[in-house]
Every structure is written in structure tokens, then in C-alpha cells.
Design an enzyme around this catalytic site. Structure first.
Site, PDB file in Angstrom:
ATOM      1  CG  ASP A 113      -0.227  -0.534   2.372  1.00 45.34           C
ATOM      2  OD1 ASP A 113       0.904  -0.298   2.558  1.00 45.34           O
ATOM      3  OD2 ASP A 113      -0.870  -1.234   3.559  1.00 45.34           O
ATOM      4  CG  ASP A 116      -9.190  -0.534  12.361  1.00 50.48           C
ATOM      5  OD1 ASP A 116      -7.665  -1.988  11.602  1.00 50.48           O
ATOM      6  OD2 ASP A 116      -9.109   0.167  11.600  1.00 50.48           O
ATOM      7  CG  HIS A 176      -6.003  -1.674   8.685  1.00 50.74           C
ATOM      8  ND1 HIS A 176      -5.906  -0.948   9.344  1.00 50.74           N
ATOM      9  CD2 HIS A 176      -4.138  -1.922   8.778  1.00 50.74           C
ATOM     10  CE1 HIS A 176      -5.081  -0.252  10.004  1.00 50.74           C
ATOM     11  NE2 HIS A 176      -3.348  -0.723   9.401  1.00 50.74           N
ATOM     12  CD  GLU A 180      -8.440   1.759   7.800  1.00 50.14           C
ATOM     13  OE1 GLU A 180      -8.586   0.366   8.958  1.00 50.14           O
ATOM     14  OE2 GLU A 180      -7.924   2.496   8.040  1.00 50.14           O
TER      15      GLU A 180
HETATM   16  C1  GLP Z   1      -0.098   0.275   8.423  1.00 50.13           C
HETATM   17  C2  GLP Z   1       0.034  -0.007   7.472  1.00 50.13           C
HETATM   18  C3  GLP Z   1      -0.970  -2.122   7.689  1.00 50.13           C
HETATM   19  C4  GLP Z   1       0.272  -2.242   8.833  1.00 50.13           C
HETATM   20  C5  GLP Z   1      -0.213  -1.815   9.891  1.00 50.13           C
HETATM   21  C6  GLP Z   1       0.179  -2.084  11.333  1.00 50.13           C
HETATM   22  O1  GLP Z   1      -2.053   0.319   8.571  1.00 50.13           O
HETATM   23  N1  GLP Z   1      -0.722  -0.002   6.398  1.00 50.13           N
HETATM   24  O2  GLP Z   1       0.220  -2.749   6.418  1.00 50.13           O
HETATM   25  O3  GLP Z   1       0.438  -3.948   9.589  1.00 50.13           O
HETATM   26  O4  GLP Z   1      -0.154  -0.451   9.757  1.00 50.13           O
HETATM   27  O5  GLP Z   1       1.285  -0.866  11.582  1.00 50.13           O
HETATM   28  P1  GLP Z   1       2.323  -1.626  12.930  1.00 50.13           P
HETATM   29  O6  GLP Z   1       2.915  -2.997  12.334  1.00 50.13           O
HETATM   30  O7  GLP Z   1       3.310  -0.923  13.228  1.00 50.13           O
HETATM   31  O8  GLP Z   1       1.503  -1.503  14.289  1.00 50.13           O
END
Ligand code: GLP
Length: 260
Positions: A67, A136, A138, A143
Site C-alpha cells: 500500500d 481495527d 485491517h 479498513e
Molecule cells: C499500517 C499499514 C499496515 C500495517 C499496520 C500495522 O496501517 N498499512 O500494513 O499492518 O500499519 O502497523 P504496525 O505493525 O506498526 O502495528
């Protein structure tokens, strides 16, 4: 779905880097799906170490971002491309022109989404896709209420996700509202999905994804539809799993020839 409950981040890093190393060694033109966020960082550290010890090479690999934020100038330190360069690809021998991400600078973003999917298809699809999970539920930036069949597209972030990700931005910087993300249907096309979660703040989302119903309200539950999905957790992220003892026992008694 295989659930692996391990200990320290280094153990998670080692386990998942091992799976990536096998893809790099087994295939002539391996393709990796890379995720941002803090969860994959122990994996990237281990991959860099293994590369420095000449155990693995990315020279014939291609990598795809999951993304990207829309609206950040190219090269912005908060962009996901820059994140992956800083945390991984600047330190290994992946040819820079083989790191791909959604082109969020294009005037026609819908066309950029279609072209990005075509690029992945032309590369033969993704062999191993790394994933984190949002609090949440995702994955990527799909989302809650994302269609389980969704393709790569423009999404609007929830206030929760923007608040969660604000820690990566400066006090005067706004987390972008829009992103391009690979859709859930697109993610399901990868050969092997490996989701990593650490910390108690992920426990509820992890339990919903692994043991809850298949629902667009928890986009990560789409992993239940994939024939080869591995969920790697530290004990804090696993604490709400009802069958945690069973997952531990299964992993302990795994035949030595069976790898993640
Ligand atoms: C962002 C990214 C996700 C990732 C999420 C969790 O929203 N788009 O791909 O999984 O963060 O991040 P973290 O691993 O820092 O908790």
C-alpha cells in the site's frame, strides 16, 4: 491457517526471514510482497544480516509494496516506498528498479491501481506476502467493511488508523486521509500469506481474524479463505486466542520437514 506463538521479536524475525530465504533460494525469479509498520521490522533486520553473511541474495527478486499514502511528495520520508528502502532494500542487493509500489503521483489514480495489479500479474504474482494487522483488523489499508473480494483501489483511512499511524509523523504533520492499497481479493492471490502481530493492543484484532467469523468488519479474517496462511504472534498478541494451547502444542509437535 497455521498459528505460531513465539517469544521475542528476534525469534519472529528469524522464523519469517527463514521462510523468505527459502523463497529466494527456491525460485529463479522470486516475488515478495512487503509490508510497512513496526511488525515486519525484526524480519527486515534478519534479512539484512543474512544478506551480509552472503546467505541470501535479492539480485533476481522483485518486490511489491502492499500500500501507499496518497498526497505525499515522492521521496517523502513518511512514504511507504521510502520506509521499505530505509528498512530493507537500501541494505540488500535488490535492484532498485525492481521495487514497485502503487503510483500515487498519477493524475488518474484508478488507472494507477489497475496498472499496479497488471504489474504484479506480469511478474507471475507474489510468492510470499508479508502482512501486519491494524488494531481495527485491517490488512494493507483495507479498513473494516472492505469487500473480501476487493481489488487494488483508493481507500479512506479510519480515524483509528490515522491516530495509530500518527506516531510515524512529526507533530506538525497530518497523516494522509487517502491511500492506495492492494485489495483483499488481490492479497488472497499470493502464494503464501504471513501475518505478524506483536503486543497486547493487537490481541483483539488477532482473535477476531483467527477465531472470529469471516467478515468484512475484520478484514484480516479473509486469511481464513487462504490455503497457505501463517500467523506469527508474540504471547501478548496471542493472549485472547481461545485455542492458544492447541496452537502451541501443534507447533511443538510439527514434523521437522514441515516448515512455515
Ligand atoms: C499500517 C499499514 C499496515 C500495517 C499496520 C500495522 O496501517 N498499512 O500494513 O499492518 O500499519 O502497523 P504496525 O505493525 O506498526 O502495528
Amino acid at each position: 491457517m497455521e498459528i505460531v506463538i513465539t517469544g521475542a521479536p528476534d525469534e519472529i524475525g528469524d522464523l519469517v526471514a527463514g521462510a523468505i530465504a527459502r523463497v529466494l533460494q527456491a525460485r529463479p525469479d522470486p516475488t515478495l510482497g512487503l509490508a510497512t509498520g513496526s511488525s515486519p521490522l525484526p524480519v527486515y533486520r534478519q534479512l539484512i544480516d543474512r544478506h551480509r553473511r552472503s546467505e541470501i541474495s535479492f539480485a533476481s527478486a522483485t518486490a511489491f509494496l502492499l500500500d501507499e499514502y496518497v498526497g505525499l511528495p515522492s521521496g517523502d520520508p513518511q512514504s511507504y516506498r521510502r520506509f521499505i528502502e530505509t528498512e530493507l532494500t537500501d541494505h540488500v542487493d535488490l535492484p532498485p528498479d525492481r521495487l514497485h509500489g502503487p503510483d500515487t503521483d498519477r493524475a488518474d489514480l484508478l488507472e494507477a491501481c489497475r496498472d499496479y495489479e497488471r504489474l504484479i500479474r506480469d511478474a507471475g504474482g507474489i510468492d510470499l506476502q508479508l502482512l501486519g494487522i491494524g488494531s481495527d483488523g485491517h490488512i494493507g489499508f483495507n479498513e473494516p467493511t472492505s469487500s473480501l473480494a476487493s481489488r487494488t483501489r483508493l481507500k479512506t483511512l479510519t480515524p483509528t488508523t490515522r491516530a495509530d499511524n500518527a506516531r510515524f509523523f512529526g507533530p506538525d504533520e497530518e497523516v494522509p486521509l487517502h491511500v492506495i492499497t492492494q485489495g483483499l481479493g488481490a492479497i488472497l492471490e499470493a502464494g503464501h500469506l504471513v501475518l505478524i502481530a506483536m503486543g497486547a493492543h493487537k490481541a483483539e484484532a488477532v482473535a477476531a481474524a483467527v477465531e472470529g467469523p469471516l467478515t468484512a468488519m475484520c478484514p484480516a479474517s479473509v486469511l481464513q479463505l487462504h490455503p497457505h496462511a501463517t500467523v506469527v504472534l508474540d504471547p501478548d498478541a496471542a493472549w485472547r486466542l481461545r485455542l492458544a494451547d492447541y496452537y502451541r502444542q501443534t507447533y511443538e509437535h510439527k514434523p521437522p520437514w514441515q516448515v512455515i
